[in-house]
Design an enzyme around this catalytic site. Structure first.
Site, PDB file in Angstrom:
ATOM      1  N   LYS A 107      48.719  13.543  53.915  1.00  0.00           N
ATOM      2  CA  LYS A 107      49.195  14.922  53.682  1.00  0.00           C
ATOM      3  C   LYS A 107      48.082  15.949  53.777  1.00  0.00           C
ATOM      4  O   LYS A 107      48.318  17.102  54.157  1.00  0.00           O
ATOM      5  CB  LYS A 107      49.910  15.036  52.333  1.00  0.00           C
ATOM      6  N   VAL A 134      54.758  12.658  51.902  1.00  0.00           N
ATOM      7  CA  VAL A 134      55.307  13.414  50.767  1.00  0.00           C
ATOM      8  C   VAL A 134      56.214  12.507  49.935  1.00  0.00           C
ATOM      9  O   VAL A 134      57.158  11.914  50.462  1.00  0.00           O
ATOM     10  CB  VAL A 134      56.116  14.646  51.238  1.00  0.00           C
ATOM     11  N   GLY A 136      55.825   9.586  48.593  1.00  0.00           N
ATOM     12  CA  GLY A 136      55.742   8.135  48.802  1.00  0.00           C
ATOM     13  C   GLY A 136      56.944   7.516  49.486  1.00  0.00           C
ATOM     14  O   GLY A 136      57.157   7.707  50.679  1.00  0.00           O
ATOM     15  N   ASP A 203      46.801  17.712  45.800  1.00  0.00           N
ATOM     16  CA  ASP A 203      47.670  16.783  46.519  1.00  0.00           C
ATOM     17  C   ASP A 203      49.122  17.286  46.504  1.00  0.00           C
ATOM     18  O   ASP A 203      49.811  17.257  47.523  1.00  0.00           O
ATOM     19  CB  ASP A 203      47.563  15.388  45.876  1.00  0.00           C
ATOM     20  N   LYS A 207      51.465  18.504  49.766  1.00  0.00           N
ATOM     21  CA  LYS A 207      52.839  18.029  50.009  1.00  0.00           C
ATOM     22  C   LYS A 207      53.822  19.198  50.028  1.00  0.00           C
ATOM     23  O   LYS A 207      54.708  19.276  50.876  1.00  0.00           O
ATOM     24  CB  LYS A 207      53.232  17.016  48.927  1.00  0.00           C
TER      25      LYS A 207
HETATM   26  P1  NAP Z   1      42.453   3.584  50.320  1.00  0.00           P
HETATM   27  O1  NAP Z   1      42.959   2.470  49.503  1.00  0.00           O
HETATM   28  O2  NAP Z   1      41.258   4.322  49.874  1.00  0.00           O
HETATM   29  O3  NAP Z   1      42.205   3.010  51.801  1.00  0.00           O
HETATM   30  C1  NAP Z   1      41.588   3.762  52.792  1.00  0.00           C
HETATM   31  C2  NAP Z   1      41.263   2.840  53.942  1.00  0.00           C
HETATM   32  O4  NAP Z   1      40.718   3.609  54.995  1.00  0.00           O
HETATM   33  C3  NAP Z   1      40.244   1.764  53.599  1.00  0.00           C
HETATM   34  O5  NAP Z   1      40.599   0.553  54.197  1.00  0.00           O
HETATM   35  C4  NAP Z   1      38.938   2.284  54.203  1.00  0.00           C
HETATM   36  O6  NAP Z   1      38.068   1.260  54.644  1.00  0.00           O
HETATM   37  C5  NAP Z   1      39.489   3.029  55.417  1.00  0.00           C
HETATM   38  N1  NAP Z   1      38.624   4.114  55.833  1.00  0.00           N
HETATM   39  C6  NAP Z   1      38.294   5.219  55.153  1.00  0.00           C
HETATM   40  N2  NAP Z   1      37.460   5.989  55.883  1.00  0.00           N
HETATM   41  C7  NAP Z   1      37.254   5.324  57.036  1.00  0.00           C
HETATM   42  C8  NAP Z   1      36.483   5.579  58.191  1.00  0.00           C
HETATM   43  N3  NAP Z   1      35.742   6.671  58.312  1.00  0.00           N
HETATM   44  N4  NAP Z   1      36.524   4.683  59.191  1.00  0.00           N
HETATM   45  C9  NAP Z   1      37.267   3.558  59.083  1.00  0.00           C
HETATM   46  N5  NAP Z   1      38.023   3.271  58.016  1.00  0.00           N
HETATM   47  C10 NAP Z   1      38.011   4.140  57.012  1.00  0.00           C
HETATM   48  O7  NAP Z   1      43.578   4.682  50.558  1.00  0.00           O
HETATM   49  P2  NAP Z   1      45.145   4.497  50.471  1.00  0.00           P
HETATM   50  O8  NAP Z   1      45.569   4.697  49.048  1.00  0.00           O
HETATM   51  O9  NAP Z   1      45.577   3.307  51.192  1.00  0.00           O
HETATM   52  O10 NAP Z   1      45.636   5.820  51.217  1.00  0.00           O
HETATM   53  C11 NAP Z   1      45.601   5.914  52.614  1.00  0.00           C
HETATM   54  C12 NAP Z   1      46.326   7.189  53.040  1.00  0.00           C
HETATM   55  O11 NAP Z   1      47.655   7.162  52.565  1.00  0.00           O
HETATM   56  C13 NAP Z   1      45.728   8.479  52.495  1.00  0.00           C
HETATM   57  O12 NAP Z   1      45.933   9.519  53.420  1.00  0.00           O
HETATM   58  C14 NAP Z   1      46.564   8.753  51.253  1.00  0.00           C
HETATM   59  O13 NAP Z   1      46.590  10.092  50.893  1.00  0.00           O
HETATM   60  C15 NAP Z   1      47.911   8.298  51.766  1.00  0.00           C
HETATM   61  N6  NAP Z   1      48.876   7.923  50.738  1.00  0.00           N
HETATM   62  C16 NAP Z   1      48.520   7.043  49.785  1.00  0.00           C
HETATM   63  C17 NAP Z   1      49.446   6.667  48.839  1.00  0.00           C
HETATM   64  C18 NAP Z   1      49.123   5.706  47.751  1.00  0.00           C
HETATM   65  O14 NAP Z   1      49.960   5.525  46.859  1.00  0.00           O
HETATM   66  N7  NAP Z   1      47.984   5.053  47.759  1.00  0.00           N
HETATM   67  C19 NAP Z   1      50.736   7.214  48.884  1.00  0.00           C
HETATM   68  C20 NAP Z   1      51.072   8.122  49.894  1.00  0.00           C
HETATM   69  C21 NAP Z   1      50.119   8.466  50.818  1.00  0.00           C
HETATM   70  P3  NAP Z   1      37.404   0.212  53.606  1.00  0.00           P
HETATM   71  O15 NAP Z   1      38.546  -0.551  52.989  1.00  0.00           O
HETATM   72  O16 NAP Z   1      36.558  -0.659  54.452  1.00  0.00           O
HETATM   73  O17 NAP Z   1      36.640   1.035  52.626  1.00  0.00           O
HETATM   74  N1  HSE Z   2      47.803  10.117  45.086  1.00  0.00           N
HETATM   75  C1  HSE Z   2      49.144  10.326  45.454  1.00  0.00           C
HETATM   76  C2  HSE Z   2      50.002  10.372  44.213  1.00  0.00           C
HETATM   77  C3  HSE Z   2      49.615   9.234  46.357  1.00  0.00           C
HETATM   78  O1  HSE Z   2      49.527   9.984  43.147  1.00  0.00           O
HETATM   79  O2  HSE Z   2      51.143  10.807  44.293  1.00  0.00           O
HETATM   80  C4  HSE Z   2      50.993   9.479  46.913  1.00  0.00           C
HETATM   81  O3  HSE Z   2      50.982  10.536  47.813  1.00  0.00           O
END
Ligand code: NAP
Ligand code: HSE
Length: 439
Positions: A107, A134, A136, A203, A207
């Site tokens: 987002k 947005v 999840g 965040d 969204k």
């Molecule tokens: P995360 O656990 O921090 O994972 C990020 C991943 O991206 C890791 O595998 C990291 O590598 C990799 N990465 C980061 N920078 C990089 C780079 N420069 N080159 C190559 N790889 C890179 O994050 P996440 O929670 O999965 O979230 C990912 C996305 O989804 C974000 O945009 C977040 O806002 C969105 N999102 C997350 C959630 C949630 O509940 N977590 C919900 C909705 C949306 P390493 O593992 O090697 O460090």
């Molecule tokens: N960090 C975000 C949250 C992930 O807590 O809602 C989902 O977008």
């Protein structure tokens, strides 16, 4: 059966690893549903050696997301790294320009560059899908972009950050500290890489800015959002709200007004018996008010690996099912070049009133002075009560005021006037009260 849809995934963290696991364990079912297999052929992350609990054998590893986007033999580039700039932005631009479909949960990137990216996707005739960006697992993007076509939307609001809602819920129900709740939200994979984005409201603002564009057909304008997070909400506020019959939620609100679009993100006191007040933990809720349908409320898991991967997978499946050369749904609901300029609404009278908590020295005349400052600014009070400090400390008292409907500006002026007096013993707390009409 058609050729397999070849997918490259950049980012193997909470969401990316869940997505890989789901696609691998449900391969046959997905293949039957989509009419073609979905095959992960390329991946990248920062650390190649990390054990992620997923099977990456037979999948090509790329050293950078940019290289994957540029060189991998794929149909879809899935961006699950995060960040408005840097590797995520660069690789998504490369993939779209190359004519690849893109799926992202990012987002921050969409809030910053969504219109520009949508234009590239539309020029290239590819899809840029972002359901997970947005709320999840809640299919709110599809609802606004497709299902509500023809409706005029008047208001979109809700709980859009799982981390904040999780923190507020556990503080209230289990008496845990803010810091402990945040740590737990991070451990569970809910929080952003930099959790200040969650707790300071950025965040939710990202969204909301995306929903505003889909709802009102205007350019994405995250910088036009009035923004306040939950980092200043104390357990004392939560208890005072409960005593008054409210719960505190971080709400994002976007509404059409006569002077433009109003967008705001701030902690809000909502009546305890309203539906939105019952939305607990990592659950999100998005309400949409529109003229044909009326009131719609969507509630569901707002963060976490599986909830988010579910939306990402839905986006990939849509691409797998799409027919080559068929007309694509515009990325932002209408062609990106036709989005109207964003016009910010003038300050509105706030119908719900305000909760104001003041920590004051226990002196004669303080009560009267506060009431006078309120009256001087035209603020009518619903109630004003004095309490002992929750820690039982001598010398200072808490005064809680609840106002009738008034302008935000008047409240700020009255609070500033009170701050200029000598009896304040701490920073005042001001929280809006909303009484959602529908939910
Ligand atoms: P995360 O656990 O921090 O994972 C990020 C991943 O991206 C890791 O595998 C990291 O590598 C990799 N990465 C980061 N920078 C990089 C780079 N420069 N080159 C190559 N790889 C890179 O994050 P996440 O929670 O999965 O979230 C990912 C996305 O989804 C974000 O945009 C977040 O806002 C969105 N999102 C997350 C959630 C949630 O509940 N977590 C919900 C909705 C949306 P390493 O593992 O090697 O460090
Ligand atoms: N960090 C975000 C949250 C992930 O807590 O809602 C989902 O977008």
């Amino acid at each position: 059966m058609a050729d397999a849809l070849k997918v490259g995934i950049a980012g193997l963290g909470t969401v990316g690893a869940s997505l890989v696991r789901i696609i691998q364990t449900r391969a046959d079912e997905l293949s039957r549903t989509c009419g073609r297999a979905i095959e992960i052929v390329a991946v990248t992350a920062r650390d190649r050696t990390r054990d992620r609990g997923i099977d990456l054998s037979g999948i090509t590893w790329f050293d950078t997301p940019q290289a994957l986007a540029e060189k991998a033999d794929i149909d879809v580039f899935v961006e699950l790294m995060g960040g408005a700039e840097g590797a995520a932005a660069d690789s998504v631009r490369i993939a779209l320009t190359r004519g690849l479909h893109v799926v992202t949960a990012n987002k921050a990137l969409l809030a910053a560059s969504g219109v520009e990216l949508a234009k590239i996707a539309e020029e290239k005739g590819v899809l840029l899908n972002f359901e997970a960006a947005v709320a999840g697992g809640i299919p709110v993007i599809k609802a606004l972009r497709e299902s509500l076509t023809g409706n005029t939307v008047s208001r979109v609001y809700g709980i859009m950050n799982g981390t904040c809602n999780y923190i507020l819920t556990r503080m209230e129900k289990e008496g845990l500290t803010f810091a402990d709740c945040l740590k737990e939200a991070q451990r569970l994979g809910y929080a952003e890489a930099d959790p200040t984005f969650d707790i300071e409201g950025n965040d939710t603002a990202h969204k909301l800015s995306i929903l505003t564009t889909l709802a009102f057909g205007t350019q994405i304008a995250p910088d036009e959002i009035y923004l306040e997070g939950i980092s200043n909400i104390s357990i004392e506020d939560i208890h005072a709200a409960a005593d008054l019959g409210y719960r505190i939620k971080l709400l994002g609100v976007a509404q059409r007004t006569e002077t433009g679009i109003e967008q705001r993100v701030h902690p809000t006191m909502v009546p305890r018996d309203s539906v939105i007040a019952q939305v607990d933990g990592v659950t999100n809720a998005v309400a949409i008010e529109s003229d044909i349908l009326g009131e719609l409320l969507m509630v569901g898991p707002g963060a976490g690996g599986n909830a988010t991967a579910s939306s990402v997978l839905g986006d990939i499946a849509d691409i797998a099912k799409s027919r080559p050369g068929a007309q694509q749904v515009p990325v932002l609901g209408k062609p990106a070049a036709t989005l109207a300029p964003y016009q910010r609404a003038q300050m509105q009278s706030h119908e719900g009133g305000y909760f104001i908590r003041l920590s004051v020295e226990d002196r004669t005349g303080v009560f009267a002075s506060i009431a006078t400052r309120m009256a001087e600014n035209g603020i009518s009070l619903e109630s004003i009560v004095q309490r002992a400090k929750p820690d039982g400390s001598e010398g200072s008292k808490t005064i809680i005021l609840v106002t009738h409907a008034t302008m935000e500006d008047s409240v700020r002026k009255a609070v500033d006037a009170i701050k200029a007096e000598s009896y304040l013993a701490g920073e005042p707390q001001v929280i809006r009260i909303e009484r959602p009409q529908a939910f």
